[in-house]
Design a protein around this motif. Structure first.
Motif, PDB file in Angstrom:
ATOM      1  N   ASP A  67     -39.690  -4.183  -7.643  1.00 21.46           N
ATOM      2  CA  ASP A  67     -39.309  -4.849  -6.635  1.00 21.46           C
ATOM      3  C   ASP A  67     -40.713  -3.395  -5.762  1.00 21.46           C
ATOM      4  OD1 ASP A  67     -38.542  -6.340  -3.933  1.00 21.46           O
ATOM      5  OD2 ASP A  67     -39.097  -4.624  -3.209  1.00 21.46           O
ATOM      6  N   GLU A  68     -41.672  -3.794  -4.811  1.00 22.32           N
ATOM      7  CA  GLU A  68     -42.679  -3.389  -4.867  1.00 22.32           C
ATOM      8  C   GLU A  68     -42.236  -2.638  -3.783  1.00 22.32           C
ATOM      9  OE1 GLU A  68     -46.234  -5.171  -3.750  1.00 22.32           O
ATOM     10  OE2 GLU A  68     -46.166  -5.359  -6.013  1.00 22.32           O
ATOM     11  N   ASP A  69     -41.158  -2.578  -2.538  1.00 22.47           N
ATOM     12  CA  ASP A  69     -41.007  -2.188  -1.396  1.00 22.47           C
ATOM     13  C   ASP A  69     -39.670  -0.609  -2.187  1.00 22.47           C
ATOM     14  OD1 ASP A  69     -43.223  -3.179   0.393  1.00 22.47           O
ATOM     15  OD2 ASP A  69     -41.224  -4.869   0.312  1.00 22.47           O
ATOM     16  N   ASP A  70     -38.994  -1.610  -2.479  1.00 22.76           N
ATOM     17  CA  ASP A  70     -37.860  -0.386  -2.844  1.00 22.76           C
ATOM     18  C   ASP A  70     -38.283   0.706  -3.938  1.00 22.76           C
ATOM     19  OD1 ASP A  70     -36.086  -2.326  -1.710  1.00 22.76           O
ATOM     20  OD2 ASP A  70     -35.341  -3.216  -3.931  1.00 22.76           O
ATOM     21  N   ALA A  71     -39.492   0.232  -4.736  1.00 22.23           N
ATOM     22  CA  ALA A  71     -40.479   1.189  -5.485  1.00 22.23           C
ATOM     23  C   ALA A  71     -40.947   2.162  -4.279  1.00 22.23           C
ATOM     24  CB  ALA A  71     -40.987   0.418  -6.254  1.00 22.23           C
ATOM     25  N   LYS A  72     -41.469   1.464  -3.611  1.00 23.86           N
ATOM     26  CA  LYS A  72     -42.229   2.556  -2.153  1.00 23.86           C
ATOM     27  C   LYS A  72     -40.929   3.501  -1.676  1.00 23.86           C
ATOM     28  CE  LYS A  72     -44.763   1.555   0.869  1.00 23.86           C
ATOM     29  NZ  LYS A  72     -45.688   0.275   2.000  1.00 23.86           N
ATOM     30  N   ASP A  73     -39.659   2.899  -1.211  1.00 21.21           N
ATOM     31  CA  ASP A  73     -38.766   3.945  -0.793  1.00 21.21           C
ATOM     32  C   ASP A  73     -38.312   4.694  -1.622  1.00 21.21           C
ATOM     33  OD1 ASP A  73     -39.155   2.294   1.667  1.00 21.21           O
ATOM     34  OD2 ASP A  73     -37.714   0.887   1.479  1.00 21.21           O
ATOM     35  N   LEU A  74     -38.096   4.165  -2.984  1.00 21.71           N
ATOM     36  CA  LEU A  74     -37.259   5.593  -3.853  1.00 21.71           C
ATOM     37  C   LEU A  74     -38.281   6.508  -3.925  1.00 21.71           C
ATOM     38  CD1 LEU A  74     -35.633   6.245  -6.102  1.00 21.71           C
ATOM     39  CD2 LEU A  74     -36.407   4.129  -7.408  1.00 21.71           C
ATOM     40  N   VAL A  75     -39.431   6.388  -4.176  1.00 28.51           N
ATOM     41  CA  VAL A  75     -40.822   7.344  -4.648  1.00 28.51           C
ATOM     42  C   VAL A  75     -40.817   8.427  -2.847  1.00 28.51           C
ATOM     43  CG1 VAL A  75     -43.565   7.841  -5.038  1.00 28.51           C
ATOM     44  CG2 VAL A  75     -42.100   6.051  -6.437  1.00 28.51           C
ATOM     45  N   GLN A  76     -40.399   7.606  -2.054  1.00 27.84           N
ATOM     46  CA  GLN A  76     -40.915   8.955  -0.712  1.00 27.84           C
ATOM     47  C   GLN A  76     -39.460   9.129  -0.526  1.00 27.84           C
ATOM     48  OE1 GLN A  76     -42.192   6.648   2.331  1.00 27.84           O
ATOM     49  NE2 GLN A  76     -40.633   6.791   3.828  1.00 27.84           N
ATOM     50  N   ASP A  77     -38.917   8.601  -0.615  1.00 25.78           N
ATOM     51  CA  ASP A  77     -37.545   9.538  -0.994  1.00 25.78           C
ATOM     52  C   ASP A  77     -36.868  10.976  -2.320  1.00 25.78           C
ATOM     53  OD1 ASP A  77     -34.307  10.009  -0.453  1.00 25.78           O
ATOM     54  OD2 ASP A  77     -33.861   8.934  -2.343  1.00 25.78           O
ATOM     55  N   THR A  78     -38.097  10.414  -3.120  1.00 24.14           N
ATOM     56  CA  THR A  78     -38.375  11.589  -3.846  1.00 24.14           C
ATOM     57  C   THR A  78     -39.188  12.645  -3.762  1.00 24.14           C
ATOM     58  OG1 THR A  78     -37.867   9.456  -5.937  1.00 24.14           O
ATOM     59  CG2 THR A  78     -38.877  11.886  -6.626  1.00 24.14           C
ATOM     60  N   TYR A  79     -39.859  12.444  -3.090  1.00 23.76           N
ATOM     61  CA  TYR A  79     -40.663  13.476  -2.403  1.00 23.76           C
ATOM     62  C   TYR A  79     -40.439  13.739  -1.580  1.00 23.76           C
ATOM     63  CZ  TYR A  79     -44.729  12.323  -5.844  1.00 23.76           C
ATOM     64  OH  TYR A  79     -45.688  12.215  -7.358  1.00 23.76           O
ATOM     65  N   MET A  80     -39.331  13.788  -0.523  1.00 19.72           N
ATOM     66  CA  MET A  80     -39.008  14.565   0.163  1.00 19.72           C
ATOM     67  C   MET A  80     -37.870  15.163  -0.931  1.00 19.72           C
ATOM     68  SD  MET A  80     -40.553  12.852   3.084  1.00 19.72           S
ATOM     69  CE  MET A  80     -39.460  14.483   4.129  1.00 19.72           C
ATOM     70  N   LYS A  81     -37.091  14.593  -1.286  1.00 21.96           N
ATOM     71  CA  LYS A  81     -36.492  16.196  -2.054  1.00 21.96           C
ATOM     72  C   LYS A  81     -36.505  16.970  -2.512  1.00 21.96           C
ATOM     73  CE  LYS A  81     -32.691  12.242  -2.186  1.00 21.96           C
ATOM     74  NZ  LYS A  81     -31.565  11.804  -3.267  1.00 21.96           N
ATOM     75  N   ALA A  82     -38.001  16.631  -2.770  1.00 17.37           N
ATOM     76  CA  ALA A  82     -38.753  17.409  -4.243  1.00 17.37           C
ATOM     77  C   ALA A  82     -39.269  18.309  -2.635  1.00 17.37           C
ATOM     78  CB  ALA A  82     -40.450  17.057  -4.306  1.00 17.37           C
ATOM     79  N   PHE A  83     -39.465  18.329  -2.473  1.00 19.27           N
ATOM     80  CA  PHE A  83     -40.649  19.047  -1.331  1.00 19.27           C
ATOM     81  C   PHE A  83     -39.333  20.331  -0.594  1.00 19.27           C
ATOM     82  CE2 PHE A  83     -41.581  20.585   3.714  1.00 19.27           C
ATOM     83  CZ  PHE A  83     -42.577  21.474   2.718  1.00 19.27           C
ATOM     84  N   ARG A  84     -38.201  19.052   0.092  1.00 22.50           N
ATOM     85  CA  ARG A  84     -36.739  19.705   0.444  1.00 22.50           C
ATOM     86  C   ARG A  84     -36.510  21.256  -0.513  1.00 22.50           C
ATOM     87  NH1 ARG A  84     -34.562  15.088   3.088  1.00 22.50           N
ATOM     88  NH2 ARG A  84     -35.332  14.436   4.222  1.00 22.50           N
ATOM     89  N   PHE A  85     -35.981  20.481  -1.460  1.00 19.28           N
ATOM     90  CA  PHE A  85     -35.433  21.749  -3.371  1.00 19.28           C
ATOM     91  C   PHE A  85     -37.076  22.219  -3.515  1.00 19.28           C
ATOM     92  CE2 PHE A  85     -32.986  18.840  -2.179  1.00 19.28           C
ATOM     93  CZ  PHE A  85     -31.580  19.599  -1.204  1.00 19.28           C
ATOM     94  N   ILE A  86     -38.066  22.096  -2.671  1.00 23.43           N
ATOM     95  CA  ILE A  86     -38.814  23.388  -3.636  1.00 23.43           C
ATOM     96  C   ILE A  86     -39.415  24.387  -4.181  1.00 23.43           C
ATOM     97  CG2 ILE A  86     -40.500  23.944  -1.813  1.00 23.43           C
ATOM     98  CD1 ILE A  86     -43.087  22.367  -2.814  1.00 23.43           C
ATOM     99  N   ASN A  87     -38.009  25.395  -3.626  1.00 21.54           N
ATOM    100  CA  ASN A  87     -38.301  27.013  -4.087  1.00 21.54           C
ATOM    101  C   ASN A  87     -37.023  27.048  -4.995  1.00 21.54           C
ATOM    102  OD1 ASN A  87     -38.821  27.747  -1.730  1.00 21.54           O
ATOM    103  ND2 ASN A  87     -37.142  28.094  -0.420  1.00 21.54           N
ATOM    104  N   SER A  88     -36.290  26.131  -5.852  1.00 20.15           N
ATOM    105  CA  SER A  88     -35.616  25.773  -7.257  1.00 20.15           C
ATOM    106  C   SER A  88     -36.923  25.060  -8.480  1.00 20.15           C
ATOM    107  CB  SER A  88     -34.387  25.142  -7.102  1.00 20.15           C
ATOM    108  OG  SER A  88     -34.905  23.793  -6.592  1.00 20.15           O
ATOM    109  N   PHE A  89     -37.760  25.455  -7.549  1.00 18.15           N
ATOM    110  CA  PHE A  89     -38.566  24.303  -8.589  1.00 18.15           C
ATOM    111  C   PHE A  89     -39.791  25.795  -8.700  1.00 18.15           C
ATOM    112  CE2 PHE A  89     -43.807  23.131  -9.431  1.00 18.15           C
ATOM    113  CZ  PHE A  89     -43.327  22.537 -10.923  1.00 18.15           C
ATOM    114  N   GLN A  90     -40.515  25.581 -10.226  1.00 15.31           N
ATOM    115  CA  GLN A  90     -40.650  27.419 -10.416  1.00 15.31           C
ATOM    116  C   GLN A  90     -43.098  26.918 -10.681  1.00 15.31           C
ATOM    117  OE1 GLN A  90     -39.778  29.718 -13.803  1.00 15.31           O
ATOM    118  NE2 GLN A  90     -40.879  31.929 -13.419  1.00 15.31           N
ATOM    119  N   LYS A  91     -43.444  27.207 -10.128  1.00 11.25           N
ATOM    120  CA  LYS A  91     -44.494  26.613 -10.250  1.00 11.25           C
ATOM    121  C   LYS A  91     -45.063  27.192 -11.792  1.00 11.25           C
ATOM    122  CE  LYS A  91     -49.055  26.732  -7.860  1.00 11.25           C
ATOM    123  NZ  LYS A  91     -49.842  27.449  -9.333  1.00 11.25           N
ATOM    124  N   GLY A  92     -45.729  25.344 -11.730  1.00  9.50           N
ATOM    125  CA  GLY A  92     -46.420  25.975 -13.495  1.00  9.50           C
ATOM    126  C   GLY A  92     -45.631  25.396 -14.917  1.00  9.50           C
TER     127      GLY A  92
END
Lengths: 100, 196
Positions: free
Chosen positions: B39-64
Protein backbone atom coordinates in the motif's frame (compact mmCIF):
# COMPACT_ATOMS: atom_id res chain seq x y z
CA UNK A 1 36.28 -16.26 2.40
CA UNK A 2 39.07 -17.42 4.74
CA UNK A 3 41.57 -20.07 3.55
CA UNK A 4 40.46 -22.47 6.29
CA UNK A 5 36.82 -22.06 5.19
CA UNK A 6 37.81 -22.78 1.59
CA UNK A 7 39.65 -25.95 2.66
CA UNK A 8 36.56 -27.06 4.58
CA UNK A 9 34.42 -26.38 1.51
CA UNK A 10 36.69 -28.50 -0.69
CA UNK A 11 36.55 -31.30 1.88
CA UNK A 12 32.75 -31.01 1.91
CA UNK A 13 32.57 -31.17 -1.88
CA UNK A 14 34.77 -34.26 -2.05
CA UNK A 15 32.80 -35.92 0.74
CA UNK A 16 29.47 -35.08 -0.91
CA UNK A 17 30.56 -36.38 -4.31
CA UNK A 18 31.73 -39.62 -2.70
CA UNK A 19 28.43 -39.97 -0.82
CA UNK A 20 26.28 -39.06 -3.78
CA UNK A 21 27.44 -42.09 -5.75
CA UNK A 22 25.45 -44.24 -3.35
CA UNK A 23 22.68 -41.72 -2.60
CA UNK A 24 21.18 -39.87 -5.59
CA UNK A 25 18.71 -37.96 -3.38
CA UNK A 26 21.55 -36.37 -1.40
CA UNK A 27 23.23 -35.51 -4.68
CA UNK A 28 20.09 -33.66 -5.83
CA UNK A 29 19.86 -31.69 -2.55
CA UNK A 30 23.52 -30.81 -2.76
CA UNK A 31 23.19 -29.65 -6.38
CA UNK A 32 20.23 -27.40 -5.56
CA UNK A 33 22.02 -25.92 -2.55
CA UNK A 34 25.16 -25.33 -4.64
CA UNK A 35 23.07 -23.88 -7.47
CA UNK A 36 21.67 -21.28 -5.07
CA UNK A 37 25.16 -20.41 -3.82
CA UNK A 38 26.29 -19.81 -7.41
CA UNK A 39 23.16 -17.88 -8.33
CA UNK A 40 23.61 -15.61 -5.29
CA UNK A 41 27.32 -15.07 -5.88
CA UNK A 42 28.22 -16.90 -2.66
CA UNK A 43 29.95 -20.00 -4.05
CA UNK A 44 33.70 -20.53 -3.92
CA UNK A 45 35.64 -21.00 -7.17
CA UNK A 46 35.91 -24.70 -6.39
CA UNK A 47 32.17 -25.08 -5.87
CA UNK A 48 31.45 -23.22 -9.12
CA UNK A 49 33.93 -25.33 -11.08
CA UNK A 50 32.60 -28.63 -9.70
CA UNK A 51 29.02 -27.61 -10.33
CA UNK A 52 29.65 -26.54 -13.93
CA UNK A 53 31.40 -29.83 -14.63
CA UNK A 54 28.38 -31.63 -13.20
CA UNK A 55 25.96 -29.52 -15.29
CA UNK A 56 27.51 -30.81 -18.51
CA UNK A 57 26.66 -34.36 -17.53
CA UNK A 58 23.28 -33.85 -15.85
CA UNK A 59 20.33 -32.65 -17.93
CA UNK A 60 17.85 -32.26 -15.00
CA UNK A 61 20.31 -30.04 -13.16
CA UNK A 62 20.98 -28.02 -16.30
CA UNK A 63 17.21 -27.46 -16.65
CA UNK A 64 16.98 -26.51 -13.01
CA UNK A 65 19.86 -24.06 -13.40
CA UNK A 66 18.08 -22.36 -16.34
CA UNK A 67 14.80 -22.20 -14.41
CA UNK A 68 16.32 -20.72 -11.25
CA UNK A 69 18.24 -18.17 -13.30
CA UNK A 70 15.03 -17.18 -15.13
CA UNK A 71 13.12 -16.76 -11.84
CA UNK A 72 15.85 -14.54 -10.43
CA UNK A 73 15.91 -12.48 -13.63
CA UNK A 74 12.15 -11.86 -13.69
CA UNK A 75 12.27 -10.80 -10.04
CA UNK A 76 15.02 -8.31 -10.81
CA UNK A 77 13.69 -6.98 -14.12
CA UNK A 78 9.92 -7.40 -14.29
CA UNK A 79 8.70 -6.12 -10.93
CA UNK A 80 7.83 -2.45 -11.15
CA UNK A 81 10.11 -0.04 -9.32
CA UNK A 82 7.93 2.55 -7.60
CA UNK A 83 8.90 6.21 -7.71
CA UNK A 84 9.27 7.83 -4.31
CA UNK A 85 6.35 10.24 -3.72
CA UNK A 86 7.43 13.86 -4.13
CA UNK A 87 6.43 14.89 -0.61
CA UNK A 88 8.14 12.02 1.22
CA UNK A 89 11.69 13.41 1.24
CA UNK A 90 10.40 16.91 2.14
CA UNK A 91 8.31 15.49 5.00
CA UNK A 92 11.26 13.55 6.40
CA UNK A 93 13.54 16.58 6.27
CA UNK A 94 10.88 18.79 7.90
CA UNK A 95 10.41 16.29 10.74
CA UNK A 96 14.16 15.96 11.23
CA UNK A 97 14.42 19.74 11.53
CA UNK A 98 11.84 19.63 14.35
CA UNK A 99 13.93 17.04 16.23
CA UNK A 100 16.71 19.55 16.90
CA UNK B 1 27.66 -5.35 14.55
CA UNK B 2 28.98 -1.88 13.94
CA UNK B 3 25.81 -0.21 15.22
CA UNK B 4 26.64 -1.36 18.73
CA UNK B 5 29.43 1.23 18.85
CA UNK B 6 28.26 4.62 20.09
CA UNK B 7 29.63 7.72 18.40
CA UNK B 8 28.78 11.20 19.59
CA UNK B 9 28.16 13.20 16.41
CA UNK B 10 27.97 16.98 16.52
CA UNK B 11 24.56 18.35 15.44
CA UNK B 12 25.89 19.53 12.05
CA UNK B 13 27.58 16.14 11.50
CA UNK B 14 24.35 14.32 12.26
CA UNK B 15 22.70 16.04 9.32
CA UNK B 16 25.66 15.46 7.05
CA UNK B 17 25.83 11.75 7.92
CA UNK B 18 22.07 11.45 7.58
CA UNK B 19 22.05 13.07 4.13
CA UNK B 20 25.15 11.32 2.83
CA UNK B 21 24.69 7.83 4.28
CA UNK B 22 20.93 7.35 4.49
CA UNK B 23 19.11 9.54 1.98
CA UNK B 24 20.66 7.91 -1.13
CA UNK B 25 18.70 4.74 -0.25
CA UNK B 26 15.27 6.37 -0.16
CA UNK B 27 14.21 4.66 -3.43
CA UNK B 28 15.22 1.21 -2.24
CA UNK B 29 13.61 1.85 1.17
CA UNK B 30 10.32 2.99 -0.35
CA UNK B 31 10.19 -0.01 -2.67
CA UNK B 32 11.02 -2.39 0.19
CA UNK B 33 8.28 -0.80 2.30
CA UNK B 34 5.80 -1.01 -0.57
CA UNK B 35 6.55 -4.69 -1.14
CA UNK B 36 5.96 -5.38 2.55
CA UNK B 37 2.82 -3.32 3.02
CA UNK B 38 1.48 -3.47 -0.59
CA UNK B 39 0.00 0.00 0.00
CA UNK B 40 1.52 3.33 -1.07
CA UNK B 41 0.35 5.35 1.95
CA UNK B 42 1.44 2.67 4.40
CA UNK B 43 4.80 2.46 2.63
CA UNK B 44 5.26 6.23 3.02
CA UNK B 45 4.48 6.06 6.75
CA UNK B 46 6.82 3.13 7.24
CA UNK B 47 9.72 4.85 5.43
CA UNK B 48 9.15 8.08 7.34
CA UNK B 49 9.09 6.19 10.62
CA UNK B 50 12.29 4.34 9.66
CA UNK B 51 14.16 7.54 8.80
CA UNK B 52 13.05 9.20 12.03
CA UNK B 53 14.37 6.24 14.02
CA UNK B 54 17.60 6.29 12.00
CA UNK B 55 18.11 9.95 12.90
CA UNK B 56 17.30 9.46 16.59
CA UNK B 57 19.73 6.55 16.87
CA UNK B 58 22.36 7.93 14.52
CA UNK B 59 24.99 7.79 17.28
CA UNK B 60 24.90 4.01 17.05
CA UNK B 61 25.72 4.13 13.31
CA UNK B 62 29.37 4.16 12.33
CA UNK B 63 29.97 6.36 9.29
CA UNK B 64 31.30 4.45 6.29
CA UNK B 65 29.71 1.13 7.31
CA UNK B 66 26.75 -0.41 5.52
CA UNK B 67 24.07 2.27 5.81
CA UNK B 68 21.69 0.49 3.47
CA UNK B 69 21.71 -2.73 5.52
CA UNK B 70 21.31 -0.70 8.72
CA UNK B 71 18.23 1.09 7.33
CA UNK B 72 16.74 -2.13 6.00
CA UNK B 73 17.11 -3.69 9.43
CA UNK B 74 15.30 -0.77 11.10
CA UNK B 75 12.52 -0.85 8.49
CA UNK B 76 12.06 -4.61 8.77
CA UNK B 77 11.90 -4.40 12.57
CA UNK B 78 9.47 -1.47 12.44
CA UNK B 79 7.24 -3.42 10.09
CA UNK B 80 7.30 -6.61 12.16
CA UNK B 81 7.11 -5.05 15.63
CA UNK B 82 5.01 -1.93 15.22
CA UNK B 83 3.40 -1.53 11.87
CA UNK B 84 2.01 -4.99 11.18
CA UNK B 85 0.49 -5.27 14.66
CA UNK B 86 -1.68 -2.26 13.89
CA UNK B 87 -3.15 -3.76 10.75
CA UNK B 88 -3.42 -7.49 11.34
CA UNK B 89 -2.11 -10.54 13.16
CA UNK B 90 1.31 -11.53 11.85
CA UNK B 91 1.48 -14.51 9.52
CA UNK B 92 3.00 -17.36 11.45
CA UNK B 93 5.75 -19.39 9.81
CA UNK B 94 6.76 -22.72 11.30
CA UNK B 95 10.53 -22.29 11.44
CA UNK B 96 11.14 -25.65 13.11
CA UNK B 97 9.89 -27.24 9.94
CA UNK B 98 12.13 -25.07 7.80
CA UNK B 99 15.40 -25.11 9.72
CA UNK B 100 16.00 -28.80 9.17
CA UNK B 101 14.99 -28.58 5.57
CA UNK B 102 18.26 -29.59 3.97
CA UNK B 103 18.20 -32.92 5.74
CA UNK B 104 14.54 -33.66 5.27
CA UNK B 105 12.84 -35.95 2.80
CA UNK B 106 10.48 -33.07 1.95
CA UNK B 107 13.27 -31.30 0.07
CA UNK B 108 13.12 -33.95 -2.60
CA UNK B 109 9.31 -33.83 -2.76
CA UNK B 110 9.38 -30.05 -3.26
CA UNK B 111 11.83 -30.30 -6.14
CA UNK B 112 9.49 -32.76 -7.83
CA UNK B 113 6.46 -30.53 -7.12
CA UNK B 114 7.93 -27.62 -9.10
CA UNK B 115 9.50 -29.78 -11.77
CA UNK B 116 6.92 -28.96 -14.44
CA UNK B 117 7.46 -25.20 -14.23
CA UNK B 118 9.30 -24.45 -17.46
CA UNK B 119 11.90 -21.77 -17.99
CA UNK B 120 10.03 -20.47 -21.05
CA UNK B 121 6.85 -20.11 -18.97
CA UNK B 122 8.68 -18.02 -16.38
CA UNK B 123 10.10 -15.76 -19.09
CA UNK B 124 6.57 -15.20 -20.44
CA UNK B 125 5.27 -13.86 -17.11
CA UNK B 126 4.63 -10.12 -16.85
CA UNK B 127 5.62 -7.93 -13.92
CA UNK B 128 2.20 -7.92 -12.23
CA UNK B 129 2.07 -11.70 -12.17
CA UNK B 130 5.55 -11.92 -10.67
CA UNK B 131 4.70 -9.23 -8.09
CA UNK B 132 1.44 -11.00 -7.18
CA UNK B 133 3.24 -14.31 -6.75
CA UNK B 134 5.78 -12.61 -4.49
CA UNK B 135 3.05 -10.89 -2.46
CA UNK B 136 1.28 -14.21 -1.99
CA UNK B 137 4.20 -15.51 0.09
CA UNK B 138 4.17 -15.26 3.89
CA UNK B 139 6.02 -12.09 4.84
CA UNK B 140 9.11 -13.85 6.25
CA UNK B 141 9.62 -15.68 2.96
CA UNK B 142 8.85 -12.56 0.93
CA UNK B 143 11.50 -10.62 2.85
CA UNK B 144 14.35 -13.05 2.07
CA UNK B 145 13.48 -13.09 -1.64
CA UNK B 146 13.36 -9.27 -1.75
CA UNK B 147 16.64 -8.88 0.13
CA UNK B 148 18.51 -11.47 -1.91
CA UNK B 149 17.04 -11.47 -5.41
CA UNK B 150 15.82 -7.89 -5.76
CA UNK B 151 18.15 -5.89 -3.50
CA UNK B 152 21.21 -8.11 -3.94
CA UNK B 153 22.26 -8.33 -0.30
CA UNK B 154 24.81 -11.01 0.59
CA UNK B 155 23.88 -13.84 2.97
CA UNK B 156 26.01 -12.17 5.64
CA UNK B 157 24.19 -8.85 5.25
CA UNK B 158 20.84 -10.63 5.30
CA UNK B 159 21.82 -12.46 8.48
CA UNK B 160 22.51 -9.09 10.12
CA UNK B 161 19.34 -7.46 8.80
CA UNK B 162 17.18 -10.38 9.93
CA UNK B 163 19.21 -11.16 13.06
CA UNK B 164 19.43 -14.86 12.25
CA UNK B 165 22.38 -17.19 11.44
CA UNK B 166 23.55 -17.54 7.81
CA UNK B 167 22.45 -21.20 7.77
CA UNK B 168 18.92 -20.06 8.60
CA UNK B 169 19.07 -17.42 5.85
CA UNK B 170 19.96 -20.14 3.36
CA UNK B 171 17.29 -22.58 4.46
CA UNK B 172 14.61 -19.87 4.56
CA UNK B 173 15.62 -18.67 1.11
CA UNK B 174 15.61 -22.22 -0.21
CA UNK B 175 12.07 -22.79 1.08
CA UNK B 176 10.88 -19.36 -0.14
CA UNK B 177 12.12 -20.06 -3.67
CA UNK B 178 10.31 -23.38 -3.82
CA UNK B 179 7.07 -21.74 -2.65
CA UNK B 180 7.52 -18.90 -5.14
CA UNK B 181 8.02 -21.34 -8.00
CA UNK B 182 4.85 -23.17 -6.98
CA UNK B 183 2.91 -19.89 -7.11
CA UNK B 184 4.50 -18.89 -10.42
CA UNK B 185 3.51 -22.27 -11.79
CA UNK B 186 -0.13 -21.57 -10.91
CA UNK B 187 0.05 -18.17 -12.65
CA UNK B 188 1.74 -19.65 -15.71
CA UNK B 189 -0.91 -22.35 -15.89
CA UNK B 190 -3.77 -19.87 -15.46
CA UNK B 191 -2.40 -17.63 -18.19
CA UNK B 192 -1.90 -20.56 -20.54
CA UNK B 193 1.89 -20.30 -20.54
CA UNK B 194 2.33 -24.01 -19.82
CA UNK B 195 1.27 -27.11 -21.61
CA UNK B 196 -0.18 -28.60 -18.40
Amino acid sequence: MKTSDKSKNIENIVETIENSASNPSKDKDYCLATLYLILDGEATDEQTMQFKLHLCECFPNFNNYCLETAVKEVLQKRIEKKCVPNDLVANIKAKIALEI
Amino acid sequence: MSEELNIEYLEKDKHRVFNEEFMPYIDAMYNFAFRLTTDEDDAKDLVQDTYMKAFRFINSFQKGTNGKAWLFRILKNSFINDFRKKSKEPNKVDYQEIEGFYNSEDADVDVVATHDLRTESVRDLIGDEVANALNALAVDFRIVIILCDIEGFTYEEMAKILDIPIGTVRSRLHRARILLKDTLKVYAKTMGYTQK
